[in-house]
Design a protein around this motif. Structure first.
Motif, PDB file in Angstrom:
ATOM      1  N   ALA A 392      -9.285  -0.919   9.419  1.00 51.92           N
ATOM      2  CA  ALA A 392      -9.190   0.011   8.295  1.00 51.92           C
ATOM      3  C   ALA A 392      -8.177  -0.444   7.255  1.00 51.92           C
ATOM      4  O   ALA A 392      -8.455  -0.439   6.055  1.00 51.92           O
ATOM      5  CB  ALA A 392      -8.814   1.398   8.803  1.00 51.92           C
ATOM      6  N   LEU A 393      -6.986  -0.837   7.699  1.00 50.75           N
ATOM      7  CA  LEU A 393      -5.898  -1.149   6.779  1.00 50.75           C
ATOM      8  C   LEU A 393      -6.100  -2.477   6.068  1.00 50.75           C
ATOM      9  O   LEU A 393      -5.598  -2.680   4.960  1.00 50.75           O
ATOM     10  CB  LEU A 393      -4.566  -1.179   7.532  1.00 50.75           C
ATOM     11  N   GLY A 394      -6.843  -3.376   6.702  1.00 50.24           N
ATOM     12  CA  GLY A 394      -7.003  -4.721   6.170  1.00 50.24           C
ATOM     13  C   GLY A 394      -6.201  -5.722   6.974  1.00 50.24           C
ATOM     14  O   GLY A 394      -5.307  -5.354   7.750  1.00 50.24           O
ATOM     15  N   HIS A 395      -6.511  -6.999   6.777  1.00 48.21           N
ATOM     16  CA  HIS A 395      -5.896  -8.044   7.595  1.00 48.21           C
ATOM     17  C   HIS A 395      -5.586  -9.294   6.777  1.00 48.21           C
ATOM     18  O   HIS A 395      -6.330 -10.270   6.805  1.00 48.21           O
ATOM     19  CB  HIS A 395      -6.834  -8.376   8.759  1.00 48.21           C
ATOM     20  N   PRO A 396      -4.494  -9.258   5.997  1.00 44.75           N
ATOM     21  CA  PRO A 396      -4.025 -10.498   5.382  1.00 44.75           C
ATOM     22  C   PRO A 396      -3.426 -11.353   6.507  1.00 44.75           C
ATOM     23  O   PRO A 396      -2.386 -11.004   7.057  1.00 44.75           O
ATOM     24  CB  PRO A 396      -2.942 -10.040   4.403  1.00 44.75           C
ATOM     25  N   PHE A 397      -4.082 -12.417   6.879  1.00 46.59           N
ATOM     26  CA  PHE A 397      -3.758 -13.135   8.115  1.00 46.59           C
ATOM     27  C   PHE A 397      -2.257 -13.317   8.335  1.00 46.59           C
ATOM     28  O   PHE A 397      -1.725 -13.010   9.397  1.00 46.59           O
ATOM     29  CB  PHE A 397      -4.438 -14.508   8.126  1.00 46.59           C
ATOM     30  N   GLY A 398      -1.579 -13.855   7.340  1.00 47.32           N
ATOM     31  CA  GLY A 398      -0.169 -14.169   7.510  1.00 47.32           C
ATOM     32  C   GLY A 398       0.747 -12.969   7.526  1.00 47.32           C
ATOM     33  O   GLY A 398       1.914 -13.085   7.898  1.00 47.32           O
ATOM     34  N   ALA A 399       0.269 -11.789   7.107  1.00 50.63           N
ATOM     35  CA  ALA A 399       1.133 -10.618   6.947  1.00 50.63           C
ATOM     36  C   ALA A 399       0.968  -9.558   8.021  1.00 50.63           C
ATOM     37  O   ALA A 399       1.782  -8.644   8.121  1.00 50.63           O
ATOM     38  CB  ALA A 399       0.878  -9.984   5.574  1.00 50.63           C
ATOM     39  N   THR A 400      -0.069  -9.649   8.834  1.00 47.77           N
ATOM     40  CA  THR A 400      -0.381  -8.560   9.760  1.00 47.77           C
ATOM     41  C   THR A 400       0.676  -8.376  10.846  1.00 47.77           C
ATOM     42  O   THR A 400       0.991  -7.245  11.238  1.00 47.77           O
ATOM     43  CB  THR A 400      -1.770  -8.794  10.397  1.00 47.77           C
ATOM     44  N   GLY A 401       1.257  -9.445  11.344  1.00 50.35           N
ATOM     45  CA  GLY A 401       2.233  -9.329  12.435  1.00 50.35           C
ATOM     46  C   GLY A 401       3.411  -8.455  12.083  1.00 50.35           C
ATOM     47  O   GLY A 401       3.772  -7.532  12.836  1.00 50.35           O
ATOM     48  N   THR A 402       4.051  -8.714  10.942  1.00 51.01           N
ATOM     49  CA  THR A 402       5.207  -7.889  10.566  1.00 51.01           C
ATOM     50  C   THR A 402       4.771  -6.524  10.053  1.00 51.01           C
ATOM     51  O   THR A 402       5.559  -5.580  10.075  1.00 51.01           O
ATOM     52  CB  THR A 402       6.113  -8.619   9.558  1.00 51.01           C
ATOM     53  N   ARG A 403       3.520  -6.391   9.609  1.00 50.65           N
ATOM     54  CA  ARG A 403       2.986  -5.044   9.333  1.00 50.65           C
ATOM     55  C   ARG A 403       2.987  -4.220  10.605  1.00 50.65           C
ATOM     56  O   ARG A 403       3.439  -3.067  10.625  1.00 50.65           O
ATOM     57  CB  ARG A 403       1.566  -5.152   8.773  1.00 50.65           C
ATOM     58  N   ILE A 404       2.537  -4.810  11.708  1.00 50.18           N
ATOM     59  CA  ILE A 404       2.464  -4.069  12.969  1.00 50.18           C
ATOM     60  C   ILE A 404       3.858  -3.798  13.519  1.00 50.18           C
ATOM     61  O   ILE A 404       4.130  -2.701  14.035  1.00 50.18           O
ATOM     62  CB  ILE A 404       1.613  -4.837  13.993  1.00 50.18           C
ATOM     63  N   ILE A 405       4.754  -4.764  13.422  1.00 48.38           N
ATOM     64  CA  ILE A 405       6.127  -4.556  13.899  1.00 48.38           C
ATOM     65  C   ILE A 405       6.748  -3.357  13.192  1.00 48.38           C
ATOM     66  O   ILE A 405       7.344  -2.471  13.819  1.00 48.38           O
ATOM     67  CB  ILE A 405       6.977  -5.816  13.689  1.00 48.38           C
ATOM     68  N   THR A 406       6.625  -3.320  11.869  1.00 46.49           N
ATOM     69  CA  THR A 406       7.193  -2.213  11.099  1.00 46.49           C
ATOM     70  C   THR A 406       6.520  -0.895  11.435  1.00 46.49           C
ATOM     71  O   THR A 406       7.182   0.127  11.647  1.00 46.49           O
ATOM     72  CB  THR A 406       7.051  -2.487   9.592  1.00 46.49           C
ATOM     73  N   GLN A 407       5.195  -0.907  11.510  1.00 48.61           N
ATOM     74  CA  GLN A 407       4.450   0.321  11.775  1.00 48.61           C
ATOM     75  C   GLN A 407       4.824   0.898  13.135  1.00 48.61           C
ATOM     76  O   GLN A 407       5.021   2.111  13.275  1.00 48.61           O
ATOM     77  CB  GLN A 407       2.953   0.031  11.709  1.00 48.61           C
ATOM     78  N   LEU A 408       4.950   0.029  14.140  1.00 53.25           N
ATOM     79  CA  LEU A 408       5.316   0.490  15.478  1.00 53.25           C
ATOM     80  C   LEU A 408       6.753   0.989  15.508  1.00 53.25           C
ATOM     81  O   LEU A 408       7.042   2.069  16.047  1.00 53.25           O
ATOM     82  CB  LEU A 408       5.123  -0.635  16.493  1.00 53.25           C
ATOM     83  N   ALA A 409       7.677   0.216  14.936  1.00 46.94           N
ATOM     84  CA  ALA A 409       9.093   0.597  14.970  1.00 46.94           C
ATOM     85  C   ALA A 409       9.324   1.925  14.256  1.00 46.94           C
ATOM     86  O   ALA A 409      10.084   2.780  14.732  1.00 46.94           O
ATOM     87  CB  ALA A 409       9.942  -0.507  14.342  1.00 46.94           C
ATOM     88  N   GLN A 410       8.665   2.111  13.128  1.00 51.59           N
ATOM     89  CA  GLN A 410       8.856   3.358  12.386  1.00 51.59           C
ATOM     90  C   GLN A 410       8.277   4.554  13.133  1.00 51.59           C
ATOM     91  O   GLN A 410       8.861   5.643  13.130  1.00 51.59           O
ATOM     92  CB  GLN A 410       8.212   3.252  11.006  1.00 51.59           C
ATOM     93  N   GLU A 411       7.139   4.373  13.785  1.00 53.99           N
ATOM     94  CA  GLU A 411       6.548   5.476  14.518  1.00 53.99           C
ATOM     95  C   GLU A 411       7.370   5.812  15.758  1.00 53.99           C
ATOM     96  O   GLU A 411       7.492   6.988  16.139  1.00 53.99           O
ATOM     97  CB  GLU A 411       5.105   5.158  14.895  1.00 53.99           C
ATOM     98  N   MET A 412       7.946   4.785  16.394  1.00 52.78           N
ATOM     99  CA  MET A 412       8.841   5.039  17.522  1.00 52.78           C
ATOM    100  C   MET A 412      10.044   5.863  17.081  1.00 52.78           C
ATOM    101  O   MET A 412      10.464   6.797  17.770  1.00 52.78           O
ATOM    102  CB  MET A 412       9.288   3.708  18.144  1.00 52.78           C
ATOM    103  N   ALA A 413      10.597   5.506  15.923  1.00 52.72           N
ATOM    104  CA  ALA A 413      11.749   6.248  15.410  1.00 52.72           C
ATOM    105  C   ALA A 413      11.349   7.670  15.015  1.00 52.72           C
ATOM    106  O   ALA A 413      12.071   8.636  15.295  1.00 52.72           O
ATOM    107  CB  ALA A 413      12.346   5.507  14.209  1.00 52.72           C
ATOM    108  N   ARG A 414      10.191   7.822  14.383  1.00 46.89           N
ATOM    109  CA  ARG A 414       9.742   9.148  13.945  1.00 46.89           C
ATOM    110  C   ARG A 414       9.514  10.073  15.134  1.00 46.89           C
ATOM    111  O   ARG A 414       9.877  11.254  15.096  1.00 46.89           O
ATOM    112  CB  ARG A 414       8.456   9.023  13.130  1.00 46.89           C
ATOM    113  N   ARG A 415       8.934   9.523  16.200  1.00 45.92           N
ATOM    114  CA  ARG A 415       8.658  10.337  17.388  1.00 45.92           C
ATOM    115  C   ARG A 415       9.846  10.396  18.337  1.00 45.92           C
ATOM    116  O   ARG A 415       9.823  11.150  19.302  1.00 45.92           O
ATOM    117  CB  ARG A 415       7.452   9.764  18.137  1.00 45.92           C
ATOM    118  N   ASP A 416      10.847   9.559  18.082  1.00 42.78           N
ATOM    119  CA  ASP A 416      12.021   9.456  18.957  1.00 42.78           C
ATOM    120  C   ASP A 416      11.600   9.134  20.391  1.00 42.78           C
ATOM    121  O   ASP A 416      11.943   9.840  21.346  1.00 42.78           O
ATOM    122  CB  ASP A 416      12.831  10.753  18.923  1.00 42.78           C
ATOM    123  N   VAL A 417      10.837   8.036  20.533  1.00 38.10           N
ATOM    124  CA  VAL A 417      10.406   7.582  21.852  1.00 38.10           C
ATOM    125  C   VAL A 417      11.069   6.252  22.172  1.00 38.10           C
ATOM    126  O   VAL A 417      11.649   5.593  21.302  1.00 38.10           O
ATOM    127  CB  VAL A 417       8.873   7.450  21.931  1.00 38.10           C
TER     128      VAL A 417
END
Length: 438
Positions: A392-417
């Motif tokens: 859905a979000l798209g996949h710029p090959f070189g950019a997806t890894g740090t997109r996922i790192i940020t997305q996961l880290a922010q959601e962990m912080a938001r949910r406090d898990v």
């Protein structure tokens, strides 16, 4: 290959962990749309500047920049260095560009983690970029050799002789292709193989694609993508792009059912709707040790607990199995298991690839076929790719890894898990998994 043992390891860096301070990304745009005139350096500079603007840190404190890029431009292949030279970063900062196909920026993050652990850097900016709109067709080798001979010729006769060697077929450009040099198969063909081998139906793939689009659309409506910056685009820079332009809130299985398979026209199940699109975009993350963050008064989003990288024998196994083979190693190094994970993010190259890996994870038999001692476990879909993924979000090959790192880290912080897993497949039969903690 052994499966994780709960007594085996601890967090990287021990009492002075590697911290993920902040991340930012451009909206991801389908190739040849909003960013069609932007180069890799343009996109990379944009996220580097925005990250500096968002984090209260003196740019002079940054010791190194590492960026991932798959289709690097011939006139500036060290994209990382171009980002430094064209941004607010001090020009003294050394910069490099790494390539691990779809996991390139995640690998850039691994390199940044290692630099911090080795104390060769105190603060590192990592990220990645891809501009599929800028990917250029190449001259054939025959035409390239002939033109080189023309350039070296000392007289008209020699030039004409060189030109006479050009064959009609040499004049056809070689279009950029996403296929394995060793097998000749495209990633999509490998996804088709995986769907057939593991019994993943077209309906299942389309249902998964519908899910990821709807989750991404809902995530935007609820404000769960604070890392996505607004960008001015258009010929006069008068158009504002605030969201990924591939997300479809109104898509449905019924609509997707109308599309024909792309890679196997007669018997295939992989379509443009249940695969990630060619995309332009960039992302960046700031890393440092926990002690440095404390000294600077910065609050980390999360910490890197472990990581693992694998290579797959693609003559024996499907090249998209990276998440299955890398994840047990990352778990073992972290001393955790799937049951400990509060959130899981898996790169969605194809819906078929995601569903097949998840099917393998919960099957002792399928895991043993791949050399694992036992099943990884069954994922709770309520905590899996909770705001959508690459389909859905798209996949710029070189950019997806740090997109996922940020997305996961922010959601962990938001949910406090406490714990989260990110895992990626990559072309070439590669895989990378990382465990984050708070």
């Amino acid at each position: 290959m052994a499966n994780p043992s709960s007594n085996s390891s601890s967090t990287l860096g021990g009492n002075d962990r590697v911290a993920i301070i902040a991340g930012v990304r451009t909206p991801f745009a389908r190739a040849w749309t909003a960013f069609k005139h932007w180069t890799e350096a343009d996109l990379g500079r944009t996220v580097a500047n925005e990250l500096l603007n968002r984090v209260d840190i003196d740019p002079e404190l940054i010791d190194e920049l590492i960026f991932g890029c798959v289709s690097a431009p011939m006139d500036g292949p060290n994209v990382g260095r171009e980002v430094v030279l064209r941004s607010q970063l001090p020009r003294r900062i050394p910069a490099s560009t790494v390539q691990m196909y779809c996991a390139s920026s995640a690998y850039a993050a691994v390199q940044g983690v290692n630099a911090l652990l080795l104390n060769t850097a105190d603060v590192v900016m990592v990220g990645g970029v891809e501009s599929m709109s800028s990917a250029r067709a190449r001259f054939s080798l025959g035409l390239s050799h002939a033109l080189q001979d023309v350039a070296k010729a000392r007289n008209l006769q020699d030039r004409l002789k060189a030109l006479s060697q050009i064959k009609a077929g040499d004049l056809l450009p070689e279009q950029p292709a996403i296929e394995e040099p060793t097998t000749g198969k495209s990633m999509g063909e490998s996804a088709e193989d995986m769907a057939k081998h593991y019994g993943i139906s077209r309906r299942e793939q389309d249902e998964y694609a519908e899910r990821t689009h709807h989750l991404a659309a809902a995530g935007y409506e609820e404000g769960f993508f604070p890392e996505v910056m607004s960008v001015l685009t258009g010929d006069a820079f008068d158009q504002v792009l605030e969201r990924d332009n591939n997300v479809r809130a109104d898509t449905s299985v019924e609509r997707m059912a109308r599309l024909r398979p792309v890679f196997d026209r007669q018997h295939g199940t992989v379509t443009a709707a249940n695969a990630s699109p060619l995309t332009d975009g960039a992302s960046a993350v700031l890393l440092m040790r926990e002690s440095r963050a404390r000294k600077l008064g910065l609050t980390p989003l999360a910490f890197v607990r472990s990581y693992a990288q694998v290579g797959i024998d693609i003559q024996r196994h499907n090249l998209l199995l990276g998440p299955t083979l890398a994840t047990p190693i990352a778990f073992e190094r972290a001393g955790v298991s799937l049951d400990d994970m509060d959130l899981v993010e898996m790169h969605e190259a194809f819906a078929a690839q995601v569903l097949a890996n998840l099917k393998i994870w919960k099957s002792p038999h399928l895991c043993q076929e791949l050399g694992l001692d036992e099943a990884i476990g069954e994922v709770n879909m309520e905590t899996f790719n909770v705001h959508g993924g690459s389909v859905a979000l798209g996949h710029p090959f070189g950019a997806t890894g740090t997109r996922i790192i940020t997305q996961l880290a922010q959601e962990m912080a938001r949910r406090d898990v406490n714990l989260g897993l990110l895992t990626m497949c990559a072309a070439g039969g590669l895989g990378l998994s990382m465990v984050l903690e708070r």
